[in-house]
Write a protein that holds these residues in place. Structure first.
Motif, PDB file in Angstrom:
ATOM      1  N   VAL A 197       0.858  -1.175   0.000  1.00 29.61           N
ATOM      2  CA  VAL A 197       0.000   0.000   0.000  1.00 29.61           C
ATOM      3  C   VAL A 197       0.897   1.228   0.000  1.00 29.61           C
ATOM      4  O   VAL A 197       1.837   1.324   0.791  1.00 29.61           O
ATOM      5  CB  VAL A 197      -0.919   0.016   1.244  1.00 29.61           C
ATOM      6  N   VAL A 211      -7.565   2.430   0.841  1.00 29.22           N
ATOM      7  CA  VAL A 211      -7.969   1.164   0.242  1.00 29.22           C
ATOM      8  C   VAL A 211      -9.269   0.681   0.862  1.00 29.22           C
ATOM      9  O   VAL A 211      -9.373   0.535   2.075  1.00 29.22           O
ATOM     10  CB  VAL A 211      -6.884   0.083   0.457  1.00 29.22           C
ATOM     11  N   ILE A 245     -11.793  -2.491   1.188  1.00 27.62           N
ATOM     12  CA  ILE A 245     -11.732  -3.932   1.022  1.00 27.62           C
ATOM     13  C   ILE A 245     -13.123  -4.518   1.219  1.00 27.62           C
ATOM     14  O   ILE A 245     -13.754  -4.305   2.242  1.00 27.62           O
ATOM     15  CB  ILE A 245     -10.745  -4.568   2.022  1.00 27.62           C
ATOM     16  N   LYS A 291     -10.931 -10.632   5.209  1.00 30.83           N
ATOM     17  CA  LYS A 291     -10.797  -9.172   5.336  1.00 30.83           C
ATOM     18  C   LYS A 291     -10.401  -8.746   6.737  1.00 30.83           C
ATOM     19  O   LYS A 291      -9.407  -8.043   6.939  1.00 30.83           O
ATOM     20  CB  LYS A 291     -12.125  -8.463   5.000  1.00 30.83           C
ATOM     21  N   LEU A 336      -6.803  -7.262   8.759  1.00 32.03           N
ATOM     22  CA  LEU A 336      -6.607  -6.136   9.679  1.00 32.03           C
ATOM     23  C   LEU A 336      -6.024  -6.616  11.008  1.00 32.03           C
ATOM     24  O   LEU A 336      -5.159  -5.967  11.598  1.00 32.03           O
ATOM     25  CB  LEU A 336      -7.926  -5.398   9.929  1.00 32.03           C
ATOM     26  N   LEU A 350      -6.741   1.713  10.354  1.00 35.24           N
ATOM     27  CA  LEU A 350      -7.481   0.504  10.008  1.00 35.24           C
ATOM     28  C   LEU A 350      -8.933   0.678  10.415  1.00 35.24           C
ATOM     29  O   LEU A 350      -9.231   0.957  11.571  1.00 35.24           O
ATOM     30  CB  LEU A 350      -6.889  -0.712  10.746  1.00 35.24           C
ATOM     31  N   LEU A 372      -6.757   1.518   5.445  1.00 35.44           N
ATOM     32  CA  LEU A 372      -7.396   0.299   4.952  1.00 35.44           C
ATOM     33  C   LEU A 372      -8.779   0.239   5.574  1.00 35.44           C
ATOM     34  O   LEU A 372      -8.911   0.283   6.790  1.00 35.44           O
ATOM     35  CB  LEU A 372      -6.627  -0.954   5.380  1.00 35.44           C
ATOM     36  N   ASP A 423      -8.525  -5.852  -7.745  1.00 37.74           N
ATOM     37  CA  ASP A 423      -7.628  -4.891  -7.104  1.00 37.74           C
ATOM     38  C   ASP A 423      -7.428  -3.750  -8.088  1.00 37.74           C
ATOM     39  O   ASP A 423      -6.661  -3.852  -9.034  1.00 37.74           O
ATOM     40  CB  ASP A 423      -6.296  -5.575  -6.747  1.00 37.74           C
TER      41      ASP A 423
END
Lengths: 260, 308
Positions: free
Chosen positions: A32, A38, A40, A48, A52, A174, A206, A233
């Motif tokens: 990243v 991003v 997800i 997913k 994290l 996150l 993210l 992606d």
């Protein structure tokens, strides 16, 4: 541009050595860039949230390497990593201490990364500063600064959590389905707020979400996970062209494959 | 008669208030039901009497009793944090192990009299109150009030520091502590160290007040302390101006009063522990009712809000 976060050859197996053994990631790679946002998406069990958890250090990995800002953090404990990583959970009660007031929560958060010594916990002179930070949330929290967080609504708490998580300079944010527990209107407000904070502070982010519209509308890169790999992606212009229907189509294909 | 009971209630109640303030930290702030208390209380007592009889000034003996209690709390915390033993079991392990340690410290004796040593309650200051037993009791109460107030303010001050804030956060939401880059285990241990330090100190002061050390004095101390904390916190739940420490001091005196009244109306002291447990159970049931009522109200409010 520099790589902010790099995951190399991550292997994660749950319940290793039992009949319930499940390989979530088998040689997973991700990089990243600095400032990327991003989103997800993916079905349940696609990895997913585990991703994290692996990055934050909450879940140990079998093998692989995690680099944040070029520094190897694979062996670092969760609370050490947390000094550079902000995190917002789905459950609004996880980000704040509910028997403490808004001001006390903010004072705690402001000291993140420094020593929690025997000096005064809440500096009265700071209260005005905290009020100024709360005002842009437009939730009236600036007038509730001495109210216990436990009496706030889920949306208010999640907004406060976002503010707290980004109060000190962090390398990575996150977001773990952080709008999922909120009603549609509040959910939209929190998403807008997230976007504003992330853009303003240019935090590498993210965001795991089940809301395909959020994933499409917000963020600079979109990933769809299935069985521990990224089946979609897309970043930059390609990402801009994505519409919810495309995602839904792929999502359905994956689901049929999985037998759902 | 009534005067005697009243004076006893105040003296015992203030001693128990010191225990209750410790348990307030472990149970209320850290959310850790700590059973170490039953043994760290007599540990403080035996350490104190041993030192005083060896010629140590009583103030130093009391402070060393605090340290001894802290050490017990550290062991419980260490077992829980490092070896992931559940909070109740960690407490039970330390509590049981200390039974032997306490017995060894008292050289096998269940009772050790102070036999005239200078203590917190046997000194030049107390003698100023003359020889009348009731007036002397007032002197003792005065000393206890001063001690309780000193430690109440120290704990209040501590809970307002950054470390104190973090301790509150850990008991409330461990994830928040981790998210802020701190090791939540360290704070749990710290909380137990302070809590049991207070208990050890209380044991030392209680022994001096009784004028003898009793190796069985800790039995049921967890119940006394928890009851005091729960009564206090329930009473002042809606009054935010009243600090938690003040609340548990009042709670301790109320609970001691309830015990003494039951004994005073003629229930044999053999049944003291039964009475203790029964009153505790009644408090928990009442407290549960209050909480449930609250929940119902909250639910209705939420429903009203969502309808609107």
């Amino acid at each position: 541009m520099s790589q902010k976060l790099e995951l190399q050859n991550i292997v994660k197996i749950f319940n290793k050595g039992t009949v319930n053994e499940a390989t979530i990631f088998d040689g997973f790679n991700l990089s990243v860039e600095q400032g990327e946002f991003v989103s997800i998406v993916g079905s349940n069990g696609s990895g997913k949230t585990t991703l994290l958890n692996i990055i934050s250090g909450n879940v140990p990995i079998e093998s692989g390497k995690i680099l944040l800002n070029g520094e190897d953090i694979t062996r670092q404990k969760e609370y050490i990593r947390a000094r550079k990583i902000g995190r917002v959970f789905q459950d609004p009660s996880k980000g704040t201490a509910n028997t403490m007031t808004i001001a006390e929560n903010m004072a705690l958060a402001e000291n993140k990364g420094k020593l929690y010594g025997l000096t005064r916990g809440l500096n009265k002179k700071k209260i005005e500063e905290y009020r100024d930070m709360l005002r842009p949330l437009n939730l009236g929290l600036e007038d509730k600064i001495n109210v216990e967080v436990g009496s706030l609504s889920g949306g208010q708490r999640q907004a406060l959590t976002l503010l707290i998580a980004t109060m000190t300079p962090i390398d990575l944010l996150l977001l773990d389905e952080h709008t999922a527990a909120l009603d549609p209107k509040t959910s939209q407000d929190i998403m807008e707020l997230t976007n504003r904070i992330v853009k303003e502070k240019q935090i590498t982010t993210l965001m795991v979400t089940h809301n395909l519209r959020f994933a499409v509308e917000y963020g600079s890169r979109l990933m769809m996970f299935n069985k521990g790999t990224a089946v979609i992606d897309k970043a930059g212009e390609e990402k801009q062209k994505l519409v919810v229907d495309d995602l839904l189509k792929t999502f359905n294909e994956i689901s049929i494959e999985c037998g759902n | 008669m009534a005067l005697n009971v009243l004076l006893t209630i105040l003296q015992q109640g203030l001693c128990y208030a010191l225990v209750a303030m410790g348990v307030y930290i472990s149970y209320k702030i850290l959310d850790f039901p700590d059973l170490t208390v039953d043994s760290s209380f007599p540990l403080g007592g035996v350490v104190c009497i041993s030192l005083i009889q060896a010629g140590c000034p009583f103030i130093i003996a009391i402070l060393v009793a605090f340290v001894a209690g802290s050490a017990a709390g550290f062991i419980t915390g260490f077992l829980h944090v490092k070896f992931k033993i559940s909070n109740l079991l960690s407490g039970i392990i330390t509590m049981t192990a200390l039974l032997s340690i306490n017995m060894a410290c008292s050289k096998g004796r269940t009772l050790i009299p102070y036999s005239g040593s200078t203590t917190l309650f046997n000194n030049a200051f107390i003698r100023l109150f003359g020889s009348d037993i009731h007036i002397q009791a007032l002197g003792k109460i005065l000393i206890l009030v001063i001690v309780v107030i000193i430690f109440k303010f120290l704990i209040d001050l501590f809970l307002k520091t950054k470390t104190g804030f973090m301790l509150r956060a850990v008991g409330n939401n461990e994830q928040m502590c981790t998210s802020l880059g701190c090791n939540s285990g360290k704070y749990k241990i710290l909380g137990l160290v302070i809590a049991n330090g207070m208990v050890g100190l209380a044991g030392a002061i209680y022994g001096q007040y009784m004028n003898y050390f009793d190796n069985t004095s800790g039995t049921g101390m967890v119940v006394i302390a928890l009851a005091s904390v729960i009564i206090g916190c329930a009473l002042f739940k809606n009054l935010r101006v009243v600090k938690g420490t003040t609340a548990v001091i009042v709670g301790a005196i109320i609970y001691t009063a309830a015990l003494n009244v039951v004994i005073a109306i003629g229930v044999p002291t053999t049944y003291l522990k039964l009475v203790m447990a029964a009153i505790f159970a009644i408090i928990l049931v009442l407290n549960g009712f209050v909480l449930n009522k609250d929940r119902k109200v909250k639910k209705e409010v939420i429903e009203d809000v969502s309808k609107a």
